[in-house]
Scaffold this motif. Sequence first.
Motif, PDB file in Angstrom:
ATOM      1  N   MET B 147       0.846  -1.190   0.000  1.00  0.00           N
ATOM      2  CA  MET B 147       0.000   0.000   0.000  1.00  0.00           C
ATOM      3  C   MET B 147       0.887   1.248   0.000  1.00  0.00           C
ATOM      4  O   MET B 147       1.909   1.278   0.685  1.00  0.00           O
ATOM      5  CB  MET B 147      -0.897  -0.010   1.236  1.00  0.00           C
ATOM      6  N   HIS B 185      -2.753  -5.038  -2.587  1.00  0.00           N
ATOM      7  CA  HIS B 185      -3.738  -4.439  -1.676  1.00  0.00           C
ATOM      8  C   HIS B 185      -4.718  -3.536  -2.409  1.00  0.00           C
ATOM      9  O   HIS B 185      -5.815  -3.290  -1.923  1.00  0.00           O
ATOM     10  CB  HIS B 185      -3.015  -3.631  -0.595  1.00  0.00           C
ATOM     11  N   CYS B 204     -13.088  -2.423   1.622  1.00  0.00           N
ATOM     12  CA  CYS B 204     -11.977  -1.755   2.304  1.00  0.00           C
ATOM     13  C   CYS B 204     -11.821  -2.277   3.744  1.00  0.00           C
ATOM     14  O   CYS B 204     -12.785  -2.315   4.508  1.00  0.00           O
ATOM     15  CB  CYS B 204     -12.264  -0.249   2.322  1.00  0.00           C
ATOM     16  N   GLN B 205     -10.623  -2.667   4.108  1.00  0.00           N
ATOM     17  CA  GLN B 205     -10.376  -3.237   5.441  1.00  0.00           C
ATOM     18  C   GLN B 205      -9.699  -2.251   6.393  1.00  0.00           C
ATOM     19  O   GLN B 205      -9.253  -2.641   7.483  1.00  0.00           O
ATOM     20  CB  GLN B 205      -9.524  -4.513   5.308  1.00  0.00           C
ATOM     21  N   ALA B 206      -9.618  -0.986   5.989  1.00  0.00           N
ATOM     22  CA  ALA B 206      -9.006   0.018   6.858  1.00  0.00           C
ATOM     23  C   ALA B 206      -9.712   0.046   8.208  1.00  0.00           C
ATOM     24  O   ALA B 206     -10.929   0.119   8.267  1.00  0.00           O
ATOM     25  CB  ALA B 206      -9.094   1.395   6.194  1.00  0.00           C
ATOM     26  N   MET B 210      -7.036  -4.306   9.748  1.00  0.00           N
ATOM     27  CA  MET B 210      -5.698  -3.698   9.824  1.00  0.00           C
ATOM     28  C   MET B 210      -5.682  -2.319  10.465  1.00  0.00           C
ATOM     29  O   MET B 210      -6.699  -1.625  10.498  1.00  0.00           O
ATOM     30  CB  MET B 210      -5.147  -3.538   8.413  1.00  0.00           C
ATOM     31  N   CYS B 222      -5.206   2.853   7.697  1.00  0.00           N
ATOM     32  CA  CYS B 222      -4.507   2.171   6.610  1.00  0.00           C
ATOM     33  C   CYS B 222      -3.459   3.160   6.090  1.00  0.00           C
ATOM     34  O   CYS B 222      -3.669   4.370   6.194  1.00  0.00           O
ATOM     35  CB  CYS B 222      -5.521   1.840   5.513  1.00  0.00           C
ATOM     36  N   MET B 225      -4.846   5.849   3.934  1.00  0.00           N
ATOM     37  CA  MET B 225      -5.922   6.664   4.499  1.00  0.00           C
ATOM     38  C   MET B 225      -5.322   7.586   5.565  1.00  0.00           C
ATOM     39  O   MET B 225      -5.287   7.238   6.752  1.00  0.00           O
ATOM     40  CB  MET B 225      -6.981   5.734   5.104  1.00  0.00           C
ATOM     41  N   GLY B 272     -14.225   0.575  -4.127  1.00  0.00           N
ATOM     42  CA  GLY B 272     -12.790   0.644  -4.441  1.00  0.00           C
ATOM     43  C   GLY B 272     -11.959   1.025  -3.234  1.00  0.00           C
ATOM     44  O   GLY B 272     -12.293   0.685  -2.096  1.00  0.00           O
ATOM     45  N   ARG B 274     -11.096   3.283  -0.509  1.00  0.00           N
ATOM     46  CA  ARG B 274     -11.827   4.369   0.138  1.00  0.00           C
ATOM     47  C   ARG B 274     -10.890   5.485   0.580  1.00  0.00           C
ATOM     48  O   ARG B 274     -11.277   6.648   0.643  1.00  0.00           O
ATOM     49  CB  ARG B 274     -12.634   3.832   1.326  1.00  0.00           C
TER      50      ARG B 274
END
Lengths: 103, 292
Positions: B147, B185, B204-206, B210, B222, B225, B272, B274
């Motif tokens: 990322m 990612h 999105c897994q922010a 994670m 993330c 982000m 997508g 974020r």
Amino acid sequence: MKRIQRNPDILWREEDDAVEEANSLLESGGAADEIGTAILFSDGTMVTLNILGTEIWKRCEGMTVDEIIAELLQEFDVEEPVLRSDVAAFLNELEEKRYIKYV
Amino acid sequence: MSLPELSTPIRIYWDITPVPLVHADHLKIAEYIIALKILNLDIAVTGESIPDSCFTIIKKCSEARIGITLTVSAAFFTKLLAESLSTAPPKELLLEITSIEEIFSLDYTHPAVSGFSFPINENNWKQIPDLIHFVSEKGIKRLVFPMQRLYSGEHPFHLPAQGIVSISDALSSLSPAPLLQITAHDPFVWRAIFPNTPFPNGRCQAANTMLYIDPKGVVYPCPVMPVPIGDLQITTLKEIAKGVIKRELRAKLLKLPADCIGCEMAESCKGGCRGRGEIISGSWDGIDPACK
Ligand code: SF4
């Protein structure tokens, strides 16, 4: 009978809050199958287990299938044949994914 | 399938610099990570040498059964470094490269090395197919497209739409080596490399699976982000991970951006990236520019 061994590359943890929630649901006679109480993580892939899966997984370290079933019968209010078939199905899935092996 | 919402993350990305501008207490942060029962810690050392604290972090976290991925700049990988790591080796050691040409001067066959980390930018994205061909041919097992780090105000990069098509075309004849594991990612980079496989993370897994810690100890959802959600100089990782700021942010990320409503791709892309959408549009309802 062969003993079960976990793949040491599988990283995992129990989810304390979820375990508490699942246990209190079970105590009040509710169903807790949908609550993820453990997470298994390997090669970027994450798998969640419900309370029964978690209890089986925790015992997959040197125990035989019969020993696991005997212990779970003490813990869960379930008929032995039902438990036996659930445990067998779950262990087959873990073996297919190479999360466990029999030694 | 989307990953479930977790009470605390399973993965921490942590960038460490040898001489931090603000002194971050590495060992204290490592204790926080252990206490939170994190499963995988991805440490990236951004500098010419590995600080001593890094070896201690790897040792302590490995003892706590945390999987460690260590990324170091390929230019600074030496036999001496491999030896220093041998007493407490990370699960994976990745060498960061920014062009395929860098590989040729490297000892990438060293047994300590698992593979490469290749941060994508506007100058090197066209090399993605060649790189994948190369690692497949050489039997290298790991290739990570990490990322982007945006906490210092960097401009977010995304593949141009035509680039996604050209990468897919260039890779269409390749069957990647069975042992090669590729991590991408960015949902659009994933789509370029694996056009027929849904993005594994779903959405999105922010701040869900994670969190990201920058070299000063500031915590973000993330690396893509740059919205700080806590500072480890002031509070613990557990307080941040269970805190209201994180929960409110997650609630926003679970909703599809308003600008995506009605798009037929939204079901699969789930909005997508974020982080990128927010930076470019200034709102959680904006579209990821990679989608346009
Ligand atoms: S902001 Fe979300 S979608 Fe973008 S890289 Fe981070 S986790 Fe993935």
